[in-house]
Design a protein around this motif. Structure first.
Motif, PDB file in Angstrom:
ATOM      1  N   ALA A  33       0.838  -1.208   0.000  1.00 51.84           N
ATOM      2  CA  ALA A  33       0.000   0.000   0.000  1.00 51.84           C
ATOM      3  C   ALA A  33       0.871   1.256   0.000  1.00 51.84           C
ATOM      4  CB  ALA A  33      -0.929   0.014   1.213  1.00 51.84           C
ATOM      5  N   ASN A  34       2.101   1.093   0.470  1.00 48.05           N
ATOM      6  CA  ASN A  34       3.031   2.224   0.494  1.00 48.05           C
ATOM      7  C   ASN A  34       4.436   1.661   0.622  1.00 48.05           C
ATOM      8  OD1 ASN A  34       4.680   4.378   1.012  1.00 48.05           O
ATOM      9  ND2 ASN A  34       3.229   5.397   2.386  1.00 48.05           N
ATOM     10  N   THR A  35       5.119   1.577  -0.504  1.00 47.14           N
ATOM     11  CA  THR A  35       6.400   0.863  -0.517  1.00 47.14           C
ATOM     12  C   THR A  35       7.500   1.620   0.218  1.00 47.14           C
ATOM     13  OG1 THR A  35       6.835   1.839  -2.661  1.00 47.14           O
ATOM     14  CG2 THR A  35       5.963  -0.403  -2.654  1.00 47.14           C
ATOM     15  N   GLN A  36       7.167   2.864   0.645  1.00 50.00           N
ATOM     16  CA  GLN A  36       8.176   3.561   1.457  1.00 50.00           C
ATOM     17  C   GLN A  36       8.191   3.039   2.888  1.00 50.00           C
ATOM     18  OE1 GLN A  36       7.143   7.554   0.366  1.00 50.00           O
ATOM     19  NE2 GLN A  36       7.856   6.968  -1.683  1.00 50.00           N
ATOM     20  N   ARG A  37       7.168   2.280   3.247  1.00 54.53           N
ATOM     21  CA  ARG A  37       7.137   1.695   4.600  1.00 54.53           C
ATOM     22  C   ARG A  37       7.579   0.244   4.499  1.00 54.53           C
ATOM     23  NH1 ARG A  37       1.295   2.610   5.547  1.00 54.53           N
ATOM     24  NH2 ARG A  37       1.005   4.805   5.111  1.00 54.53           N
ATOM     25  N   THR A  38       8.592  -0.112   5.261  1.00 51.11           N
ATOM     26  CA  THR A  38       9.028  -1.507   5.235  1.00 51.11           C
ATOM     27  C   THR A  38       8.670  -2.180   6.555  1.00 51.11           C
ATOM     28  OG1 THR A  38      11.199  -0.999   6.083  1.00 51.11           O
ATOM     29  CG2 THR A  38      10.971  -1.013   3.699  1.00 51.11           C
ATOM     30  N   LEU A  39       8.666  -3.491   6.514  1.00 48.93           N
ATOM     31  CA  LEU A  39       8.317  -4.260   7.711  1.00 48.93           C
ATOM     32  C   LEU A  39       9.511  -5.082   8.154  1.00 48.93           C
ATOM     33  CD1 LEU A  39       5.619  -4.496   5.565  1.00 48.93           C
ATOM     34  CD2 LEU A  39       4.686  -5.234   7.736  1.00 48.93           C
ATOM     35  N   GLY A  40      10.664  -4.471   8.168  1.00 48.03           N
ATOM     36  CA  GLY A  40      11.854  -5.186   8.612  1.00 48.03           C
ATOM     37  C   GLY A  40      12.583  -5.846   7.453  1.00 48.03           C
ATOM     38  N   THR A  41      13.682  -6.492   7.790  1.00 49.04           N
ATOM     39  CA  THR A  41      14.544  -7.117   6.788  1.00 49.04           C
ATOM     40  C   THR A  41      14.544  -8.621   7.019  1.00 49.04           C
ATOM     41  OG1 THR A  41      15.907  -5.164   6.859  1.00 49.04           O
ATOM     42  CG2 THR A  41      16.901  -7.097   5.891  1.00 49.04           C
ATOM     43  N   PHE A  42      14.439  -9.353   5.929  1.00 54.30           N
ATOM     44  CA  PHE A  42      14.352 -10.824   6.026  1.00 54.30           C
ATOM     45  C   PHE A  42      15.494 -11.475   5.258  1.00 54.30           C
ATOM     46  CE2 PHE A  42      10.304  -9.520   7.445  1.00 54.30           C
ATOM     47  CZ  PHE A  42       9.860 -10.531   8.284  1.00 54.30           C
ATOM     48  N   PRO A  43      15.927 -12.660   5.703  1.00 57.73           N
ATOM     49  CA  PRO A  43      17.050 -13.318   5.027  1.00 57.73           C
ATOM     50  C   PRO A  43      16.665 -13.806   3.630  1.00 57.73           C
ATOM     51  CG  PRO A  43      16.103 -14.762   6.687  1.00 57.73           C
ATOM     52  CD  PRO A  43      15.417 -13.435   6.828  1.00 57.73           C
ATOM     53  N   SER A  44      17.658 -13.930   2.779  1.00 55.52           N
ATOM     54  CA  SER A  44      17.449 -14.589   1.483  1.00 55.52           C
ATOM     55  C   SER A  44      18.176 -15.921   1.598  1.00 55.52           C
ATOM     56  CB  SER A  44      18.053 -13.767   0.353  1.00 55.52           C
ATOM     57  OG  SER A  44      17.479 -12.489   0.343  1.00 55.52           O
ATOM     58  N   ALA A  45      17.454 -16.934   2.052  1.00 59.23           N
ATOM     59  CA  ALA A  45      18.091 -18.216   2.375  1.00 59.23           C
ATOM     60  C   ALA A  45      18.734 -18.824   1.122  1.00 59.23           C
ATOM     61  CB  ALA A  45      17.070 -19.176   2.966  1.00 59.23           C
ATOM     62  N   THR A  46      19.881 -19.428   1.324  1.00 56.63           N
ATOM     63  CA  THR A  46      20.609 -20.075   0.234  1.00 56.63           C
ATOM     64  C   THR A  46      20.271 -21.569   0.236  1.00 56.63           C
ATOM     65  OG1 THR A  46      22.395 -20.592   1.735  1.00 56.63           O
ATOM     66  CG2 THR A  46      22.553 -18.496   0.544  1.00 56.63           C
ATOM     67  N   MET A 328     -11.243  -2.698  -0.678  1.00 58.50           N
ATOM     68  CA  MET A 328     -10.231  -3.430  -1.456  1.00 58.50           C
ATOM     69  C   MET A 328      -8.874  -2.750  -1.336  1.00 58.50           C
ATOM     70  SD  MET A 328     -10.491  -4.304  -5.507  1.00 58.50           S
ATOM     71  CE  MET A 328      -9.159  -3.330  -6.172  1.00 58.50           C
ATOM     72  N   GLY A 329      -7.861  -3.527  -0.999  1.00 57.47           N
ATOM     73  CA  GLY A 329      -6.508  -3.002  -0.849  1.00 57.47           C
ATOM     74  C   GLY A 329      -5.736  -3.046  -2.160  1.00 57.47           C
ATOM     75  N   PRO A 330      -4.418  -2.903  -2.079  1.00 55.69           N
ATOM     76  CA  PRO A 330      -3.582  -2.922  -3.275  1.00 55.69           C
ATOM     77  C   PRO A 330      -3.331  -4.348  -3.769  1.00 55.69           C
ATOM     78  CG  PRO A 330      -2.219  -2.777  -1.324  1.00 55.69           C
ATOM     79  CD  PRO A 330      -3.642  -2.736  -0.839  1.00 55.69           C
ATOM     80  N   LEU A 331      -2.760  -4.447  -4.965  1.00 58.15           N
ATOM     81  CA  LEU A 331      -2.173  -5.720  -5.387  1.00 58.15           C
ATOM     82  C   LEU A 331      -0.886  -5.923  -4.597  1.00 58.15           C
ATOM     83  CD1 LEU A 331      -3.006  -5.190  -9.091  1.00 58.15           C
ATOM     84  CD2 LEU A 331      -3.693  -7.221  -7.802  1.00 58.15           C
ATOM     85  N   VAL A 332      -0.410  -7.166  -4.581  1.00 57.55           N
ATOM     86  CA  VAL A 332       0.663  -7.495  -3.638  1.00 57.55           C
ATOM     87  C   VAL A 332       2.023  -6.932  -4.042  1.00 57.55           C
ATOM     88  CG1 VAL A 332       1.327  -9.702  -4.679  1.00 57.55           C
ATOM     89  CG2 VAL A 332       1.554  -9.392  -2.217  1.00 57.55           C
ATOM     90  N   GLY A 363      -2.853   9.471  -7.477  1.00 58.74           N
ATOM     91  CA  GLY A 363      -3.163  10.463  -6.437  1.00 58.74           C
ATOM     92  C   GLY A 363      -2.360  10.143  -5.193  1.00 58.74           C
ATOM     93  N   ASP A 364      -2.345  11.080  -4.249  1.00 65.81           N
ATOM     94  CA  ASP A 364      -1.499  10.945  -3.059  1.00 65.81           C
ATOM     95  C   ASP A 364      -1.647   9.598  -2.359  1.00 65.81           C
ATOM     96  OD1 ASP A 364      -0.457  13.328  -3.428  1.00 65.81           O
ATOM     97  OD2 ASP A 364      -1.602  14.386  -1.860  1.00 65.81           O
ATOM     98  N   GLU A 365      -2.909   9.171  -2.242  1.00 63.50           N
ATOM     99  CA  GLU A 365      -3.184   7.956  -1.485  1.00 63.50           C
ATOM    100  C   GLU A 365      -2.629   6.715  -2.194  1.00 63.50           C
ATOM    101  OE1 GLU A 365      -7.411   7.503  -1.024  1.00 63.50           O
ATOM    102  OE2 GLU A 365      -7.167   5.802   0.331  1.00 63.50           O
ATOM    103  N   TYR A 366      -2.447   6.836  -3.505  1.00 62.93           N
ATOM    104  CA  TYR A 366      -2.166   5.646  -4.312  1.00 62.93           C
ATOM    105  C   TYR A 366      -0.752   5.585  -4.902  1.00 62.93           C
ATOM    106  CZ  TYR A 366      -7.266   5.334  -4.133  1.00 62.93           C
ATOM    107  OH  TYR A 366      -8.568   5.253  -3.703  1.00 62.93           O
ATOM    108  N   ASP A 367      -0.102   6.748  -4.994  1.00 66.74           N
ATOM    109  CA  ASP A 367       1.115   6.807  -5.817  1.00 66.74           C
ATOM    110  C   ASP A 367       2.267   5.945  -5.309  1.00 66.74           C
ATOM    111  OD1 ASP A 367      -0.076   8.321  -7.686  1.00 66.74           O
ATOM    112  OD2 ASP A 367       0.707  10.251  -6.982  1.00 66.74           O
TER     113      ASP A 367
END
Ligand code: NAD
Length: 484
Positions: A33-46, A328-332, A363-367
């Motif tokens: 919904a807003n890619t400027q907000r992150t929810l932490g950092t996750f590993p990229s498992a090998t 309805m929210g955003p696409l993933v 618009g502001d809410e969506y950009d």
């Protein structure tokens, strides 16, 4: 929760320890919904991380498979209680990483809790059958025993419910697990694994590897220590996995795509038909395997239904799923948004008529997010790509049928067969639809989506392969017979 987790680093869970990826690689988890907000950092498992997780599960199997089933059930109960006490917190995490509304997300977590409780209850059920023997001195019985290490590979669209409905039976029946969730929804996975850790599950019984399918996922698929893979996701990935696992003699269960119809017959209540179409097509932004993507309506009702559907869809409020008035929210993800916009262009080029929606919202809410307007096409014919291919977004195509015969033929005219719904007040027509529709899940006067944990879940044709998930049917996949 969320603000506090912005800068938090999450880890893989291997052998009872939280560990960074072995190469140190990590990725931020974005809010769609807003890619400027992150929810932490996750590993990229090998692959090496996945190998360690498989080894940990392998080492834990002997003790776990000998743990009495009622004891396993107690752990499932405790994990359910831990999640139940945090419905709001986990629901919010789910909304912020996947995009569905908070009401839907919280409901999904609650469903995960019910699934854990159902399989906790199954831990008190018989595990086999006693048979009469031809010999007077023989006690002849057959018992369901676990497979060993199982790999669970899951998609992002139900990041709580799908892992729960695979993990709960896998663990209840005595298997050990390596869980590879979709890389874009790892926070909900972290919560579920934490629930089992807090519930006292012994180290190594459940392991979490967060990372790309081509790395950690592929290792699970190829590693001979993994006896079975339960996969939910796309047809493309699923069929490749099944071929690889079959070559090494492993077992697979695949839950794949859908192109689910709602069929509106001429005695239907139009207002109800519209509401069911909108719920099925637009909730979760159309990103359910059981979402409605074709509305097949008999000709007499087509005009009235079409007008009412367009009017209702235009009213839907789109936005950040944490806002209580949002339907309805955003696409993933950016990829999902691109795919949906491409299909909308395909629909227009194929000659379907765009009734409403059809564009990226601005618009502001969506950009800063991945918002596409809820979209309705009419004048869709069954051979069009938008009537045949899974779009996985808020797009529904209206197809006119001459009568019930034609409606059922059209509904069945697809490679998929996951779910289907009929709207009618005539019991005989409903029964006929139930008999003739090629779908694993049939709804009468309810939307195409929706399931309960105690009944088998899965589809016909290209929508599924292997035995069904959930309910008592889940035991088929996660056990094998031992005859004594
Ligand atoms: P996807 O196939 O892209 O990914 C699913 C999972 O497979 C992810 O964890 C991914 O990392 C992993 N993966 C990818 N490549 C892999 C590889 N080579 N080896 C091992 N693992 C690999 O699907 P998605 O985009 O996450 O989910 C959407 C799809 O899931 C849709 O087609 C939808 O219909 C389907 N789905 C089906 C059901 C059902 O029950 N039938 C339920 C939900 C979703």
């Amino acid at each position: 929760m969320t603000q506090a987790q912005n800068g938090k680093t999450f880890r893989n869970y291997i052998g009872g320890q939280w560990l960074d990826a072995s190469n140190g690689a990590a990725t931020p988890n974005l809010n769609p919904a807003n890619t400027q907000r992150t929810l932490g950092t996750f590993p990229s498992a090998t692959r090496a991380d996945a190998q360690n997780a498989i080894q940990a599960a392998h080492d834990a199997f002997a003790a776990w498979s000998r743990t009495p089933m009622p004891k396993r059930g107690e752990i499932l109960h405790r994990a359910a209680n831990w999640m139940d006490a945090r419905l709001d917190e986990i629901g919010e995490a789910l909304t912020r990483e996947e995009g569905k509304t908070f009401a839907e997300a919280r409901g999904e977590v609650a469903r995960g809790v019910s699934i854990l409780r159902y399989f906790a209850g199954q831990c008190m059920e018989p595990t086999g059958d006693v048979y009469p023997s031809a010999s007077a001195s023989t006690l002849l019985f057959a018992e369901r025993v676990p497979l060993g290490v199982v790999g669970l590979i899951t998609p992002w669209n139900f990041p709580a419910a799908i892992p729960a409905w695979k993990m709960a039976p896998a663990l209840a029946y005595g298997n050990t697990v390596v869980f590879k969730p979709a890389e874009i929804t790892p926070l909900t996975a972290w919560y579920i694994v934490s629930a089992f850790e807090q519930a006292g599950l012994p180290p190594g019984v459940l392991n979490l590897v967060v990372g790309r399918g081509s790395q950690a996922g592929q290792e699970l698929v190829e590693n001979p220590k993994v006896k079975a893979i339960s996969f939910t996701g796309s047809n493309e990935v699923g069929t490749r996995i099944a071929a690889t696992v079959a070559q090494r003699g492993g077992k697979t269960q695949l839950e794949l795509g859908g192109k689910n119809p709602i069929v509106i017959l001429n005695d239907a209540d139009i207002a109800r038909a519209v509401e069911l179409t909108v719920q099925g097509a637009m909730l979760s932004t159309g990103q359910k395997c059981t979402a409605t993507s074709r509305a097949i309506v008999v000709r007499e009702l087509a005009k009235d239904y079409g007008e009412a559907l367009a009017a209702r869809v235009k009213q839907l409020r789109v936005g950040d799923g944490m806002q209580s008035d949002v339907y309805m929210g955003p696409l993933v993800s950016a990829d999902a948004e691109k795919t949906v916009l491409e299909y909308i262009a395909v629909g227009k080029n194929e000659g379907a008529r765009l009734v409403t929606g059809g564009e990226k919202l601005r618009g502001d809410e969506y950009d800063s997010g991945f918002f596409v307007a809820p979209t309705v096409f009419d004048k869709v014919t069954s051979d069009m790509r938008i009537a045949q291919e899974e779009i996985f977004g808020p797009v529904v195509g209206v197809i006119e049928a001459k009568d019930i015969d034609d409606a059922i033929t059209l509904a069945n005219h697809t490679r998929f067969g996951l779910s289907a719904s009929v709207v009618t007040r005539d019991l005989n027509l409903a029964l006929r639809f139930m008999r003739e529709i090629e779908a694993g899940i049939v709804h009468v006067n309810s939307m195409t989506a929706g399931a309960e944990p105690q009944v088998p879940f899965g589809g016909f044709k290209d929508s599924s392969s292997g035995t069904r998930e959930q309910g008592k049917a889940a035991r088929e996949f996660f056990t094998q017979w031992k005859t004594v």
